[in-house]
Write a protein that holds these residues in place. Structure first.
Motif, short mmCIF file in Angstrom:
data_model
loop_
_atom_site.label_atom_id
_atom_site.label_comp_id
_atom_site.label_asym_id
_atom_site.label_seq_id
_atom_site.Cartn_x
_atom_site.Cartn_y
_atom_site.Cartn_z
N PRO A 1 5.42 7.81 -1.73
CA PRO A 1 5.32 7.31 -3.24
C PRO A 1 3.84 7.01 -3.42
O PRO A 1 2.97 6.54 -2.42
N GLN A 2 3.21 7.27 -4.44
CA GLN A 2 1.53 7.17 -4.58
C GLN A 2 1.18 5.73 -5.18
O GLN A 2 0.14 5.60 -5.36
N SER A 3 2.26 4.82 -5.33
CA SER A 3 1.75 3.62 -5.64
C SER A 3 1.23 2.78 -4.46
O SER A 3 1.60 2.54 -3.54
N SER A 4 0.03 2.06 -4.93
CA SER A 4 -0.72 1.39 -3.93
C SER A 4 0.24 0.09 -3.51
O SER A 4 0.28 -0.23 -2.31
N ASP A 5 0.97 -0.61 -4.55
CA ASP A 5 1.81 -1.85 -4.12
C ASP A 5 2.99 -1.29 -3.19
O ASP A 5 3.14 -1.91 -2.46
N SER A 6 3.35 0.02 -3.28
CA SER A 6 4.59 0.66 -2.55
C SER A 6 4.06 0.62 -1.22
O SER A 6 4.66 0.11 -0.05
N ALA A 7 2.90 1.27 -0.82
CA ALA A 7 2.35 1.28 0.65
C ALA A 7 2.03 -0.20 1.02
O ALA A 7 2.24 -0.31 2.21
N LEU A 8 1.29 -1.17 0.45
CA LEU A 8 1.26 -2.34 0.87
C LEU A 8 2.47 -3.12 1.30
O LEU A 8 2.46 -3.79 2.19
N SER A 9 3.70 -2.75 0.30
CA SER A 9 4.89 -3.48 0.69
C SER A 9 5.45 -2.61 1.87
O SER A 9 5.88 -3.72 2.76
#
Length: 738
Positions: free
Chosen positions: A705-713
């Motif tokens: 997933p390209q979402s920064s929030d997703s990576a941080l999660s």
């Protein structure tokens, strides 16, 4: 194709490193002995061979730069022992004192670890050989000094041969070391696949999940030892094209090792009451395929065969996922994504080792060379063991007492022709711990029996002197090659060597020589077994220090991983911290193995130690998982938020470890970043896109997933679990030390 495989070159390429080393030693002994025999006669050649044979013990599979000092020290030590035996011969009291002095000082070499152990046996074997020479011959006056001179020549000649052959064989040792690393990685992957295959049965039977991880932990410790040996061979001289060819591929092996361990992070999250989906079992079968591919790659590296291609991934895309609970979608997705990274890493590894020429190094040479095992001989190591609590000093005192008893007994038995045989048995059987002593006892008896039979059959054929010399060289080669691999074979070859030396010295085999050899072996093995209980250094006395060292290593490793942010490399200190973790885990698994043979009264904390080792394995896997996530998805992270999360976890874990052990430099948060909050991280939102049901087409995808929030999660989840595992490790360590 068959004809190619049967050529001498093709057969030589099948030999493992220890056999290559053993044959090199045998060739050196044969060359030196033959040259002296042609120039000065057979008696002089046999005397020279006694010096050469004992010095050859220090010739191990090592880089040329690490051989110079050990070989020179071995030559000097063997000569000094020969001189002392010559001066004391004929005086039983003086000779007895010399035996005790040589034994005690020889054991102290183990203060420098395995490299010092070779010098220990150099001195012991020199003592045995020279006692045999002076007992069998009339060496007085000028004859004595001539004998010592020939021994000195043999010592110097073998030292020179070993240094020269070491440089010639260095490229071969390097390629074989890389092949051994590939095989060790294959065994680690197989161990994880085997663990996964038994997961359904463990869920049904309710087995202990931590106990089931012990085989995987042992395999992790084994590969750490193999990788360190390869580092020593590759990183010793980075100017050599051969080493530069293999280094990028070897670094790929280390990276894939970390990915394999990180997979355990996801496997451990599978609840015990949840069925294992077919997709996960299918993935385990593919892991077996990857292990087989690594075995083929190892064969290609060792035998110069065509490089195999990475097998096509199994068609997991059509495996039904209806049996996967929704809450476990992200766990399965994380595992399969990590598997895709592993396949990519294996492809890069294969591409790197397949390049036939030297490659540019991506890491600083100083960092690489700092990863080698120490090659110096600091006196601080010796001072550290001069304490009655030291296992080395206790072993030296115990062995000296056993040798004194053996020396007196050898001169009191009905047979006294070869008292050195009993001394030799005591010296090689009595080890620093009970487990190794028992193993050596059994191997010595079995090997000696087989060797006596072989020697009797050979001498029944009435071979001439040159055949006997050839067999002596071959026996030394085999004994040398298998000393650390299978001591039964070494003991068998040693018995052949000893009996043939008696045959050469007397011109025939004395009628009772075989029975005397067997009798001395049985009595010596019994003495060593009995004295192993004198002033023992049980494992439990050394373990608190090792457990503390493990906690410090884990704290440093976590600190460096979390302090690197999204950088691509750990740096020198981070690499050292990671290696320290694996080194200590290897030492602890060795202690676990040795404790199994100790008296039950000394195994009270065995279960607690197993818990410490398993929980350390889990934390190490979590840290590797965090690092893998940072590297694989570094483009998706917001630097400020990422450093904040890492800094918070770093501070909390540092405080957690600091409650148990003092940390030299506590983990710190970068000065320009927000300080860690004492409040725990908020729970992840289980309703986001990360928890949407996964589709079959995503199983082997490397897309993220390209979402920064997703990576941080994902990162927050990993860090929370790392903290949980760190707390579990600290609790286990406290229970062990209580």
């Amino acid at each position: 194709m068959q004809a190619t495989q049967l050529t001498p070159v093709a057969l030589a390429r099948r030999l493992p490193a220890h056999l290559v080393n053993g044959l090199s030693v045998g060739a050196g002994l044969a060359s030196i002995t033959t040259a002296v025999a042609l120039a000065a006669g057979l008696p002089a050649a046999l005397t020279v061979s006694s010096g050469a044979a004992v010095v050859s013990i220090a010739d191990t599979v090592a880089p040329p730069q690490a051989k110079t000092q050990p070989m020179l020290m071995a030559a000097l030590a063997a000569f000094a022992v020969a001189l002392l035996v010559a001066l004391c011969h004929g005086h039983h009291v003086l000779m007895g004192l010399a035996v005790l002095l040589i034994t005690f000082s020889a054991i102290l070499w183990t203060a420098w670890g395995k490299r010092g152990g070779t010098l220990t046996f150099t001195m012991i074997l020199s003592l045995v050989f020279q006692m045999a020479a002076f007992d069998q011959g009339h060496l007085e006056g000028a004859a004595m000094w001539t004998h010592v001179g020939w021994v000195a020549l043999g010592c110097a000649a073998m030292a020179g041969w070993s240094l020269a052959s070491g440089r010639v064989l260095a490229p071969r040792y390097q390629s074989l070391a890389v092949a051994d690393s590939l095989r060790a990685l294959a065994r680690l992957i197989e161990a994880q696949a085997d663990w996964l295959a038994t997961l359904p049965h463990r869920h049904i039977q309710g087995a202990d999940p931590e106990g089931s991880l012990l085989p995987l932990v042992r395999q992790q410790a084994t590969i750490a030892d193999v990788l360190q040996q390869t580092r020593d061979l590759l990183y010793s001289d980075l100017t050599r094209p051969g080493a530069r060819r293999w280094i990028p591929g070897f670094i790929g092996i280390v990276d894939v090792r970390d990915l394999v361990l990180a997979c355990q992070v996801d496997l451990d999250q599978w609840p015990a009451d949840t069925p294992v989906p077919e997709a996960l079992l299918q993935w385990g079968r593919e892991m077996k395929d990857l292990a087989a591919h690594l075995d083929r790659t190892a064969e290609a590296a060792a035998r110069h065969l065509p490089w195999p291609t990475l097998p096509v991934a199994r068609d997991i895309a059509h495996t039904p996922l209806s049996d996967v609970p929704l809450a476990l979608n992200q766990t399965l997705l994380s595992l399969l994504r990590r598997h895709a990274q592993m396949r990519l890493g294996l492809q890069r590894l294969r591409d790197a080792v397949a390049v036939p020429d030297a490659q540019p190094l991506t890491l600083d040479t100083a960092v690489l060379q700092s990863m080698r095992s120490p090659v110096d001989w600091p006196l601080a190591n010796l001072r550290a063991v001069l304490s009655w609590r030291s296992p080395v000093l206790r072993h030296a005192a115990r062995t000296t007492a056993a040798m004194a008893c053996a020396y007196l007994l050898a001169h009191s038995l009905p047979w006294t022709a070869h008292p050195q045989w009993m001394l030799m048995t005591v010296a090689v059987v009595l080890r620093g711990n009970l487990e190794q002593t028992l193993a050596r006892r059994d191997a010595r008896v079995i090997g000696t029996l087989a060797g006596c039979l072989l020697a009797s059959l050979l001498l029944a054929l009435q071979p001439n002197g040159w055949v006997v010399l050839a067999v002596l060289a071959l026996a030394l080669s085999i004994a040398h090659a298998y000393a650390l691999v299978d001591y039964r074979i070494t003991s068998m070859a040693g018995a052949v060597l000893a009996l043939l030396q008696v045959h050469v010295a007397h011109g025939h085999m004395p009628s009772l020589a075989v029975l005397e050899r067997l009798g001395d072996t049985l009595v010596g093995a019994g003495l060593a077994w009995g004295f192993s209980y004198l002033w023992p250094a049980w494992e439990r006395h050394q373990l608190p220090q090792l457990v503390g060292r493990l906690l410090r290593a884990e704290a440093r490793y976590a600190h460096h991983v979390m302090g690197q942010g999204v950088q691509s490399t750990l740096g020198e200190r981070g690499s050292h911290a990671r290696r320290e973790v694996y080194d200590v885990v290897w030492l602890l698994t060795q202690s676990l193995q040795r404790m199994q043979k100790e008296p039950s009264s000394q195994r009270a904390h065995l279960g607690d130690l197993e818990t410490v080792v398993v929980r350390s394995h889990r934390l190490t896997s979590q840290i590797a998982g965090v690092r893998g996530l940072l590297l694989a998805r570094q483009a998706e992270f917001d630097p400020a938020h990422t450093l904040r999360l890492l800094g918070q976890a770093d501070a909390r874990m540092g405080a957690l470890f600091g409650e148990v052990i003092p940390l030299p430099t506590g983990p710190t948060t970068p000065a320009n970043e927000p300080q860690a909050s004492p409040t725990p991280l908020a729970p992840m939102d289980d309703t986001g896109a990360e928890h949407a049901p996964i589709t079959n087409t995503a199983l082997l995808s490397t897309e993220h997933p390209q979402s920064s929030d997703s990576a941080l999660s994902w990162l927050a989840r990993r860090l929370r679990q790392a903290e949980v595992d760190a707390q579990a490790l600290v609790q286990a360590a406290r229970a062990f030390m209580a």
